[in-house]
Structures are given as C-alpha cells and as structure tokens.
Design an enzyme around this catalytic site. Structure first.
Site, PDB file in Angstrom:
ATOM      1  N   LYS A 127       9.074   5.967   0.677  1.00  0.00           N
ATOM      2  CA  LYS A 127       8.131   5.985  -0.448  1.00  0.00           C
ATOM      3  C   LYS A 127       6.678   5.717  -0.020  1.00  0.00           C
ATOM      4  O   LYS A 127       5.741   6.135  -0.705  1.00  0.00           O
ATOM      5  CB  LYS A 127       8.539   4.913  -1.478  1.00  0.00           C
ATOM      6  CG  LYS A 127       9.863   5.201  -2.155  1.00  0.00           C
ATOM      7  CD  LYS A 127      10.425   3.994  -2.886  1.00  0.00           C
ATOM      8  CE  LYS A 127      11.231   3.059  -2.022  1.00  0.00           C
ATOM      9  NZ  LYS A 127      12.533   3.508  -1.571  1.00  0.00           N
ATOM     10  N   GLU A 151      12.038  14.286  -2.165  1.00  0.00           N
ATOM     11  CA  GLU A 151      12.920  14.119  -3.336  1.00  0.00           C
ATOM     12  C   GLU A 151      13.649  12.791  -3.351  1.00  0.00           C
ATOM     13  O   GLU A 151      13.822  12.170  -4.404  1.00  0.00           O
ATOM     14  CB  GLU A 151      13.949  15.269  -3.367  1.00  0.00           C
ATOM     15  CG  GLU A 151      14.760  15.328  -4.638  1.00  0.00           C
ATOM     16  CD  GLU A 151      13.870  15.463  -5.865  1.00  0.00           C
ATOM     17  OE1 GLU A 151      13.582  14.436  -6.499  1.00  0.00           O
ATOM     18  OE2 GLU A 151      13.457  16.590  -6.176  1.00  0.00           O
ATOM     19  N   VAL A 154      12.784   8.661  -5.031  1.00  0.00           N
ATOM     20  CA  VAL A 154      13.078   8.067  -6.341  1.00  0.00           C
ATOM     21  C   VAL A 154      14.425   8.621  -6.819  1.00  0.00           C
ATOM     22  O   VAL A 154      14.621   9.836  -6.856  1.00  0.00           O
ATOM     23  CB  VAL A 154      11.974   8.402  -7.369  1.00  0.00           C
ATOM     24  CG1 VAL A 154      12.325   7.823  -8.738  1.00  0.00           C
ATOM     25  CG2 VAL A 154      10.619   7.884  -6.903  1.00  0.00           C
ATOM     26  N   GLY A 208      25.760  -4.286   1.255  1.00  0.00           N
ATOM     27  CA  GLY A 208      24.753  -3.484   1.956  1.00  0.00           C
ATOM     28  C   GLY A 208      23.694  -2.857   1.061  1.00  0.00           C
ATOM     29  O   GLY A 208      22.949  -1.975   1.476  1.00  0.00           O
ATOM     30  N   GLU A 211      18.590  -6.199   0.978  1.00  0.00           N
ATOM     31  CA  GLU A 211      18.223  -6.562   2.351  1.00  0.00           C
ATOM     32  C   GLU A 211      18.361  -8.062   2.544  1.00  0.00           C
ATOM     33  O   GLU A 211      18.512  -8.812   1.575  1.00  0.00           O
ATOM     34  CB  GLU A 211      16.788  -6.120   2.614  1.00  0.00           C
ATOM     35  CG  GLU A 211      16.701  -4.622   2.458  1.00  0.00           C
ATOM     36  CD  GLU A 211      15.412  -4.042   2.986  1.00  0.00           C
ATOM     37  OE1 GLU A 211      14.687  -4.747   3.690  1.00  0.00           O
ATOM     38  OE2 GLU A 211      15.182  -2.873   2.673  1.00  0.00           O
ATOM     39  N   LYS A 226       8.126   2.910  -6.794  1.00  0.00           N
ATOM     40  CA  LYS A 226       8.701   4.123  -7.406  1.00  0.00           C
ATOM     41  C   LYS A 226       7.867   4.556  -8.604  1.00  0.00           C
ATOM     42  O   LYS A 226       7.603   5.756  -8.780  1.00  0.00           O
ATOM     43  CB  LYS A 226      10.155   3.868  -7.812  1.00  0.00           C
ATOM     44  CG  LYS A 226      11.074   3.821  -6.600  1.00  0.00           C
ATOM     45  CD  LYS A 226      12.478   3.400  -6.954  1.00  0.00           C
ATOM     46  CE  LYS A 226      13.371   3.467  -5.719  1.00  0.00           C
ATOM     47  NZ  LYS A 226      14.611   2.723  -5.874  1.00  0.00           N
TER      48      LYS A 226
END
Ligand SMILES: NC(=O)c1ccc[n+]([C@@H]2O[C@H](COP(=O)([O-])OP(=O)(O)OC[C@H]3O[C@@H](n4cnc5c(N)ncnc54)[C@H](OP(=O)(O)O)[C@@H]3O)[C@@H](O)[C@H]2O)c1
Length: 343
Positions: A127, A151, A154, A208, A211, A226
């Site tokens: 991003k 693409e 987001v 997972g 983070e 986003k």
C-alpha cells in the site's frame, strides 16, 4: 505464444502464494491466453537473492525459502539487492511484495520506479507506493507504455480498483464505507464470544493474521492507509494515512462489546470517506452497527465495502476469509490485465 519474464521482489507469504498460483495455473495460461512465463529473479530481505536470465526453478526456490535457506545457491549471478537487483534482472513484469512502510512508501517506490524504467509492468500488493507515489508511478508507467497496478492493496483479490477502471466507466465515487482491516474484525468477533482483548490479539497472532507488533492494525494505521489509497485513486484526491481522522479499537472493553451484543448490535472498525465539494472527509473509527446494516454480518477476517456513486444505488462487495492466496490472485489478475492492456 508469448513468454513473460517475471521478477519477484519480496518472497514471503504473498510472493510464495503467487508463485504457487502461477505454477497451478500454468496450463490454463497456455491454453486460454497463449502465454507462458519464466521467473528470472527473486530477491528477499534475509534469504538472499537469485538471478537466472534463462529462468529459475520456481519450485526449488519455494522449497529453499520455506526451509529457511538462502536463494544464492540457485543464482547464476552475484548477489545484489534493491534497485541494483532490478537493473540486473532481465524482466517484463515486476511483482513488488516487500513489507509496507506507512511513513514514506520506501524502498518499494524506488523498486517500482526502477522496474518501470527498465520497461517492466509494475505490480504490487504494497500500500505504501499507492498512497505516497500513485501519481508519479502512474505517470511514469504511461510514459513507458506500461502499467502500475495494485489491486491487492485493498481487500486482497477482490476487484476494487479494476472495478472502477473497467466496469464502471464514468461513474463518480461520492462516498464509501466498510470494514477493511481483518485483524481488528477478528479481534472484535472473538471478544463477542467472551475472549479478553489480549487473548483475541494472541489468537490473531497465532493464526498468522496479526503481526508480532499488532499496533499497525489495532491503532487503525492499516485501515487508514487503505482509506487513503481508495481516496487517492478512486476519488482523485491525494490523501496520506496521517490525514485520515483515525481512532483504533484499543479503548473498547469486553463490557462495551457484550453490551452491544445484548442490544443486537456490534462494534466494527469502520473505514469511511465522503466527498465534500473538492475535499474529502475520511475516517477510521469504531462504530456501533445495528443488525440491519450489511456491515453487521461481516465476521472474523472477512471484509466489506459499500460504494455510493452518482450513477448506481449503493453497491457492496464482501470478501469472505481472505488470506495470502486471495492476495496472490489480485496480483495474478493485475498481471493478466497489464499484459492484455499492452497489446
Ligand atoms: N499477507 C497478506 O495477505 C497481504 C494482503 C494484502 C497486502 N499485503 C502486502 O503485501 C506485502 C507482502 O506481504 P507478506 O505478507 O508477503 O509479507 P512477508 O511475509 O513479511 O514477506 C515480505 C517479503 O519481503 C522480503 N523483503 C523485506 N525487505 C526487503 C527488501 N528490502 N528487498 C527485497 N525483499 C525484501 C522479505 O524477505 P525475508 O523474509 O528474507 O526478510 C519477504 O520475502 C506487504 O506490503 C503487505 O502489506 C499482504
């Protein structure tokens, strides 16, 4: 038959899922699109890099990285990194999937610029470059008769940017509203079943999704970047993540969430933006959502966006249970769209 030389910058969850998807779809690419591919370069942060102008063994590269070894063992050229790596790789398409840098978008911006300057299509799930260099990279791509596509940035593989680029010509986006961060939605869903905030975060880390440092999600930064990407690209108003009015979910208590449940409501981290004259009001904040809203039904890691345009009634896209595989499909679709647009 056209053979495309692919270059991978970043070979983590997303890069590896893309490699697996390409291998799985190879026969279809050949029969339906009359195209094949070779991978001429793969670069990582801590697992070395490999270049072979004749094509690397992609399955072997996957096994090497998954077993924690270095890619140097299959390289035909000396190890290089970053922009130097791109310049050393003969390629037609560059997939940039390195970690996001919310503050500057680097080094991904430099990677994508170098790829375009070398005549490659530039495709990313990152991003950072979209919010920090969308105009610059799009202009450079046009100058080079290539594409800068993103693409997967987001809602992973769900068509968002290509929807407006292809299927909704001439539509003006007036506002959008959605749930775009999987980690916080999963945490809130777990808290509805009685989990404490810390336990819900630990669960998201264990599977997972979150983070080690979950603050990028919990404090709303991932949601804000986003929103900034959607406003920048789809509304044509450059917006940085820091300009989004942002509140994370950290202040919500188990009691708040249970009380909402009793009232047949749910807390969601809502992303929204609304065009006002030539400006935009953009927000990320927890909101109480009634059962009548389409946002109410979106549970766990799923996401939703509702668009309001000047031409259609509200238009929603829901993506159930996204992950690296669906992100990989967004990159794969960008690849096919970019090479189709070139001819
Ligand atoms: N995971 C998803 O489903 C998802 C969804 C949408 C968007 N994204 C975006 O996709 C990108 C990749 O995500 P991911 O989940 O694949 O992350 P990841 O598993 O952490 O993988 C990142 C990869 O980039 C490599 N890398 C780090 N710094 C590098 C550098 N300077 N040059 C070259 N390679 C470098 C890492 O190498 P080492 O491991 O050797 O250090 C690793 O191969 C991120 O920008 C993320 O925000 C991910």
């Amino acid at each position: 038959m056209t053979r495309y030389r692919l270059v991978f910058l970043g070979f983590g969850n997303v890069g590896q899922a893309l490699a697996q998807l390409l291998l799985r779809k190879r026969a279809e690419l050949l029969s339906l699109y009359d195209l094949d591919f070779s991978v001429t370069g793969i670069a990582t942060g801590r697992h070395g890099s490999a270049i072979d102008p004749d094509g690397l063994d992609l399955q072997a590269a996957l096994e090497i990285v998954q077993s924690g070894r270095s890619l140097e063992s299959i390289s035909k050229q000396p190890s290089v990194s970053g922009v130097e790596f791109i310049q050393a790789c003969p390629g037609d398409v560059c997939f940039e999937n390195t970690p996001v840098n919310y503050q500057s978008g680097e080094p991904a911006i430099s990677h994508l610029k170098a790829a375009l300057q070398a005549g490659m299509q530039a495709i990313t799930a990152n991003k950072g470059p979209v919010v920090h260099a969308y105009r610059e990279l799009t202009d450079l791509a046009a100058q080079m008769n290539r594409r800068f596509y993103f693409e997967s940035t987001v809602m992973d593989g769900a068509p968002i940017f290509s929807l407006f680029r292809g299927a909704l010509p001439g539509a003006e986006l007036r506002s959008f509203r959605g749930v775009l961060n999987s980690t916080t939605n999963l945490i809130l869903t777990r808290m509805e079943t009685g989990a404490q905030f810390a336990d819900a975060v630990a669960y998201a880390q264990q599977i997972g999704i979150a983070e080690t440092d979950p603050s990028g999600d919990v404090d709303g930064w991932d949601a804000a970047i986003k929103v900034a990407a959607l406003v920048t690209v789809l509304m044509g108003i450059p917006l940085l993540p820091g300009q989004v009015d942002r509140t994370g979910i950290g202040a919500l208590t188990l009691a708040d969430i249970q009380a909402a449940k009793q009232a047949n409501q749910r807390w969601k981290l809502v992303c929204s933006a609304k065009r006002q004259d030539n400006q935009v009001v953009a927000q990320v904040k927890p909101e109480l959502i009634p059962a009548s809203s389409p946002l109410y039904a979106v549970e766990g890691t799923s996401s939703i966006i509702e668009f309001k345009t000047d031409v259609l009634g509200p238009l929603s896209i829901v993506e159930a249970n996204p992950g690296p595989d669906t992100t990989a499909y967004g990159l794969f679709a960008d690849f096919l769209n970019a090479v189709a647009a070139r001819s």
